[in-house]
Design a protein around this motif. Sequence first.
Motif, short mmCIF file in Angstrom:
data_model
loop_
_atom_site.label_atom_id
_atom_site.label_comp_id
_atom_site.label_asym_id
_atom_site.label_seq_id
_atom_site.Cartn_x
_atom_site.Cartn_y
_atom_site.Cartn_z
N ILE A 29 0.83 -1.21 0.00
CA ILE A 29 0.00 0.00 0.00
C ILE A 29 0.86 1.25 0.00
CG2 ILE A 29 -1.66 1.32 1.35
CD1 ILE A 29 -3.11 -1.13 1.94
N ALA B 276 2.07 1.95 -3.37
CA ALA B 276 0.98 2.53 -4.16
C ALA B 276 0.80 4.01 -3.80
CB ALA B 276 -0.31 1.75 -3.91
N SER B 277 0.90 4.31 -2.51
CA SER B 277 0.72 5.70 -2.09
C SER B 277 1.85 6.57 -2.63
CB SER B 277 0.70 5.80 -0.56
OG SER B 277 -0.39 5.08 -0.05
N GLY C 274 -0.21 0.65 -7.99
CA GLY C 274 -0.40 1.97 -7.41
C GLY C 274 -0.41 3.04 -8.49
N ILE D 60 -4.93 -4.87 -5.52
CA ILE D 60 -4.23 -4.47 -4.29
C ILE D 60 -5.00 -4.99 -3.10
CG2 ILE D 60 -3.57 -2.54 -2.82
CD1 ILE D 60 -2.96 -0.91 -5.12
N PHE D 61 -6.29 -4.76 -3.16
CA PHE D 61 -7.16 -5.17 -2.07
C PHE D 61 -7.05 -6.67 -1.83
CE2 PHE D 61 -11.52 -6.61 -1.04
CZ PHE D 61 -11.58 -6.11 0.24
N VAL E 163 -3.48 -7.70 -0.55
CA VAL E 163 -3.22 -7.33 0.84
C VAL E 163 -4.05 -8.19 1.77
CG1 VAL E 163 -3.40 -5.49 2.50
CG2 VAL E 163 -2.49 -5.02 0.26
#
Lengths: 317, 330, 273, 344, 493
Positions: C206, C209-210, C226, C250-251, C254
Amino acid sequence: MKFILRRVGLMGAILFLVSVIIFSLVNVLPGDPATLILGQEATPEALESLREEMGLNQPLIIQYFEWVTGVLQGDFGHSIRDNTPVTTILVQKIPVTLQLTIMSFFIAIMIAVPVGIISATRKGTLWDYSSTLFALSGVSIPPFFLGILLIFVFAVTLGWLPPSGYVPLSEDFTRSLMLMILPAITIGIRLSAELTRMLRSSLLEVLQADFIRTGYAKGLLERGVVFGHAFRNALIPVITVSGLQMATFLGGAVITETIFAVPGIGQLVVTSILTRDFPVVQGAVMFMAFAVILINFMVDILYTVLDPRIKLAGGTK
Amino acid sequence: MKNIEKLQQPDNLLEVQSIKKYFPLENNSLFKKNSRFVKAVDGVSFVVKKGETLGIVGESGCGKSTMGRTILQLQTPTEGEVLFEGEDISKFNRKRLREIRKDIQIIFQDPFGSLNQRMTVGAMLSEIIHVHKIVPKNEVLKYVQKLLEDVGLNKEHYWRYPHEFSGGQRQRISIARALAVKPKLIICDEAVSALDVSVQAQVLNLLKKLKYKYNLTYIFISHDLSVVKHISDRVGVMYLGKVVELANKKAMYQDPKHPYTQALFSSIPDVTSVNKKERIILKGDVPSPLNIPKGCRFHTRCPAAENICREKEPDFRKIANEHYVSCHLV
Amino acid sequence: MMSRFFQNKLAVFGGIFTFLLIFIALFAPFIVPYDPTAQNYSMILQGPSAEHWFGTDEIGRDVLSRVIYGAQVSLQAGLISVGIALAIGVPIGLISGYYRGFWDEFIIMRITDAMLSFPPLVLALALAAVLGAGLENAMIAIGIVLTPNFIRLIRSEVIAHREREYVEAGKASGLKDWRIISKHILPNTMAPIMVQATLAIASAIISEASLSYLGLGTQPPTASWGAMLSAGQGYLATAPWIALFPGLFIFLTVISINLFGDGIRDMLDPKLK
Amino acid sequence: MENNQLVVKNLHVGFKHKKGFTTILNGVDFSVRKGETLCIVGESGCGKSLTSLSIMGLLPKMGQVSEGEILFDGQSLTEKTKTEMSKIRGNDISMIFQEPMTSLNPVHRVGKQIAEAIKLHQKVSKKEALNKAVEMLRLVGIPSPEERVYSYPHELSGGMRQRIMIAMALSCNPKLLIADEPTTALDVTIQAQILELMNSLKQEFNMSIIMITHDLGVVNEVADKVIVMYAGKVVEYSSVKSLFKEPLHPYTKGLIESIPKLDVEQKELPIIEGSVPNPNEMPKGCRFATRCPNAVKDCFSKLPPLISVNDNQEVSCWMYTENWNHMSGERWRDEEYREVAATR
Amino acid sequence: NSAENTSTDIGGVAANEATDKDVLVIGLDDDPPQLDPHRSSAAVDRQTFQSLYNKLLDIDENLEFVGELAKDWDISEDGLTYTFYLEEDVVFHDGTPFNAEAVKFNFDRMLDPSFSSPRASEVNLLEEIVIINDYEVDLVLSEPFAPFLSVLTDRAGMMVSPTAVEELGNDFANQPVGTGPYKFDSRVSQSKIELSRFEDYWDELPAFEKVEIRPFADSNVRVTNLVSGDLDMLNKIAFKDIEILSNDPNITLLEQDGIGFQGIHLNTTVEPFTQKEVRKAINLAIDREAITNVVFHGGAIPSVSPFPPISWAAPEFEQPNANVEEAKKLLEEAGVSDVSFTLKINPRPEEEQMAQMIQQMLSEIGMTMNIEMVEFGTMLDQLESGDFQAVRLGWSGRIDPDGNAYRFFYSNASNNYSNFANPTMDKLLDEARTTVDVEARKEIYEEISDLLWEESPYVFVYHEQDYKAMKNYVKGFRHIADQMIRTNSIYFE
Ligand SMILES: Nc1ncnc2c1ncn2[C@@H]1O[C@H](COP(=O)(O)OP(=O)(O)OP(=O)(O)O)[C@@H](O)[C@H]1O
Ligand SMILES: Nc1ncnc2c1ncn2[C@@H]1O[C@H](COP(=O)(O)OP(=O)(O)OP(=O)(O)O)[C@@H](O)[C@H]1O
Ligand SMILES: [Mg+2]
Ligand SMILES: [Mg+2]
């Protein structure tokens, strides 16, 4: 008293280290604030004189020393972009961040407490699985994605809430709350996910404890045992975690704030890093670190309220 | 405090001379020295002769384990000397300590916690044997397997992990580990307390057997008076960090002198006495080692306490052959 | 022990999905229907269809192929940054916890305190800005940010273990310190480290991605989830599939790694034995 | 039989798990008379605690009474609902646990914890309940009880905490008190205090007590009657005097003998060979057969009934039946049994 | 539009009541870093300045100069002396009068080396400021400078209050004082700037009690706020939103050709761009049409020179299409192969898209282009130090063609990041500066365009068009090529 002095000393040491780290980090950033301020039209002479004016030509140690001296006297310096005192900027931002943090926490707790209790007391059932999944979803969605999704659904498609922006509470109470709901949900869901997981596992552990059996042996029903005996004990690790998570959430707000145009500290730091507004970066980071440390300090005090075994003498366990 | 027996007697394997172990009260102050201490061991002296078993009894928290660890130098004594075969091992450097540890071993109470859960029994034992070069490399396997058989396990157990054993078997593994380096002295810290009576008997028999077989010396720490009596030649009774009475087994069990020893012995619920015996019930709890009472440390609970007990700490006196006691009233 | 893992259906799901993903990432070139960087200007912003299951993006690339290649980047980001954190955190944590003393108390712990009081994303952002944009630098930055957590965890584990009797027994047997640390304590602290590591992988994904969202992560045209998400979020109203699919992955990733980590924790937790 | 406070008949208790159901208690029978103290002894894991938890209706989540009956004052406890049980617990039947350190909630004051039980079962105000709590503390011999009600558990020593537990258990005048190893965690001198206290309170409250322990010495001190359990079954039921004078079951004998004696010098302790088989490998017959020096072939396959040998003693062993002489004389040891079992 | 209707209840500002309200809310694409025009370097600042300050001159829809604070002006024959006749009833927001003294003060301020104004480069040819009387002032240049008037229509022509500057010093930026139609009220950075009507405004009083300027960095959020009625008008919309907004019946979308240019700086002093063939090959290989269609959805015009079609200096030659063959041939003749370089871009979605398209286009002529995203601060630094091969950066544009060319392509000029040094170019640029006749200048600029195409120190890609979106009830907005929002003429209907 001794405890407090000790903690203050510790806090000072940590803040000192934070200041060293942030100062050196900021100063090795490529990019020259003078160029950024004057832009493409700058003449070399102008750049030079601006650097001189901002004290950027002095050795780093001296710059650091001057900055620290200022901070110790309560002067965080001035923004190098428009000369606003950093303190003034922070004072503008703190209520915003505070409001966002409180609302997020509120949302997080409203979700985490019931969900955590249900999944711990109904361990292994569908309830438990669903809440585990929910909790994991919360940590698995990147904040910027969730934020934009929320705007898209609630502001654009349904039109229930305003998409973004900020109005101080004092100016228009309801609108201020409305504007904050979506960002608070974005942060709150993530926080609630962590809290739910923590609460579940610590409740599960507490529910194994001998004194729980004592509660039943007294003739209490499940409700009485869970709320009267388990919950408070289970809360202790949860509070630690939320204290430690504070840093993440102050900073996790960075992206949320950007998306929802909430003028909080997080956004301030990011823009200031990108525009090389060093005094602002330093001031804001120091503030955040201070807030985090302060919160953890309060968590420690809260401990002693929740758990009489813990004395403020500064035991490590 | 006077040394209770003449030093350097040839048959003394271990001499403990007024050792103390104080733990500073948790205090993370950067600058100030600590002023409060947990006085876990507060001046203990005795000797252990070659080939004997010295039993140590006492209630929980009186400092038995700390004393054992301090002798082994797992904790450095605050004060005092530990002479092993005439040499003061408390002054040894790391390297010499590692070497001397070949001669002194310890068996702990907890059969679960004292074994590394992630190593097979064989790996654990061979490691020690390698380190001390007890036998040549190619003989290690044979040596370890023989050791396992000696403690009542079998060869196959070499490849097993601790969690595959029962409590009694684990304690046998601990014993094997202690024996692996061919020590002279073994400290058994509550080595059978966690076991069921029927298993306890098995392990006690084993310890006795091994003692003769390997010519070992034991310090046997326990709170179970009948177990200590069964295995020891001499017995010391500890109270709040001090040995209050020390005598050979017979004298101790038949004619205890110290009021605490008397009370302790009378408190044991006994299987054999059909008629319920007269108990001495002590008042109150053991004081905290943080606040050891002035004068005789037992006076707060002593049924016979007199004024002098409240003021003056009694000496550890010899009252008969091999019988020492620390009480004004004896 | 394994059977306990398999009893946990969610963990099994997480494990299977994680391995599937690793498989996809490893064999991406053989799986993708299209070149992930090939642009087709006559096919921009096409919705999911038989040729393009996940649709096409704003410059006419196949979203499915990019999502598949994105798995490489995201998994790398997760694994390498956690690897960095472990490589720094484990030795420091072990030594600091075993020896305690001045260095531990006044240097290492205070520095980790200081680093932990930074908001992690801000620290990562500043580090990434210092190092310059790019996946490698982002991974280093995330790794550094994750490190103090590992130091703390390992240190506290070591402190708990070094008082255990098996460690004392090791000392009493005359083992050298480094041997006790590496052969005895480290294996016994593996379980919480593993769990923390899986969780950290998830958060590193994450974070990458951020950072990509802020322009400091992967560089185009490399597909990272991301970066795809941040490029696609502008099209949420008109072409939602561009952002939706990488977001979904991603969801799922993770969540799978977290479930997997939970499963491992349950498996290794002696209390649940 | 109306003299019986509690009757346990053919109690089977086990645990559900993924692969099915493991029975731990395998037909436990006993009864407790009014005003009598019954001790349950046996090795760790033989099911002592499980028996008491079944009576309390506090079995762990996966635990289940699969067969049998528990009658309290003539009423079946196994058929009661959760709410009905909660009215009995703490009121008619109380329980004290082994670990005084962890059995009290660390975050509540002890007075509150005692008062909570009183308030639950008696319609009294908060204040009255607290006053009653002070009374109870005085009764169990805690000095300055008015102050101590405001203490937290961690501020008290182990012995005091156990007194608090006793006070809590007795606060509603129960008819039956179950004490699960109440002194195991305590020092001998403190244990003596507590046992003394329990004896005197028993007189005062005239209640029945079930005391669980693995210390035969404690049994000798407090019991009227004793049951000896082995691997989830009662192997001997006897008055305390006869038990020590003349133990019948080979297990009981072995147990008593393996304790080091204070008054005799023993070179070597008599021991019971081997260890308890795990629940899935239990012989179908007598569960002690795998370790029994006297076991014969039929012992492994035929379950001995609990038979009365004399007025004071019942035992579950083929040796005391008339059949013993007819049973094939060949001795079997565990290994042989295993071989046979494996070929079956 | 349902979103519109439902959002009105919530938004607090009902769209159909908009005409009753007395606040104009403008959404900007970024938070203005500066409120002091003489310190400003960011384009977005200027949107706020238009309300706070007046300039000496202004331009109209036809890019003609018109008077503002100067009602009239004369230029001497030699093109060195500019005489301005000032409006007479003008006061600053702090009540002090605006006069020739103030004008002199302002130019002195910009020229003061210790103040380090970015404006200095625009006005540094000023040799002398002569006050003739209170309302007449001569600005004397050291050499002829054709673009001078155009400079005065922008930040260099904005007049700040000398009293306020003297009182506030560096704090002026936080409490700016000008003569504009609206005066500064308050500001929360990253959130909003509030202005209120200046009741003593010298010209016609503006329509609104208050003007609120709010920054939204995210273009989606910006548009959402306009649609939901939280904003009345919007500066800059993302090109992908053009279609949606132009179909929205409640919204007026205005389009205006821009005056800037966008493209790529090629560093002519480092490999592989020391060879002009390599540079030109890139110029030839790029399919500008594709980029303007795909990335800009038609919201930009393909570009081959610094001068956009709206400018009189725009070259007349035709837009060449991508010519891969010729590019290849060029490379072959020059004997280079395996060209590889790194393009630095800002981390923005459109930039990324464009870069990736260019990457693909160049791969067709066998060039490997890597993309590196660099945030703006670092990029500027690297531009200054020459630490780059290619940088994607454009220019917002100036009215006078000189403002689009001289600073970039004159040897050693301040923005000559390509380090382009070509004597012919220098000569042409000098000539264009000093020639006053427009026709003659046009010809020079034509030559400049040709030379730039040939030498390709900079690859022109597109001219951006400017879009402003506003609610239908917003009237009176004058969309002038400088893209400024002049609030004084706006009203609601
Ligand atoms: N590392 C330590 N730090 C501080 N105090 C300690 C430490 N180790 C032991 N103590 C304290 O020293 C005292 C003696 O402890 P020790 O473990 O030696 O007692 P013990 O006689 O072995 O008791 P037990 O029978 O319960 O094992 C106790 O009060 C204990 O709390
Ligand atoms: N929750 C549980 N799940 C599965 N098995 C259990 C559970 N609790 C207890 N058991 C099993 O039931 C058996 C009896 O346990 P119980 O606690 O009654 O023993 P005990 O006689 O009280 O032993 P101790 O003296 O150690 O307290 C043990 O073999 C144990 O493994
Ligand atoms: Mg001990
Ligand atoms: Mg039990």
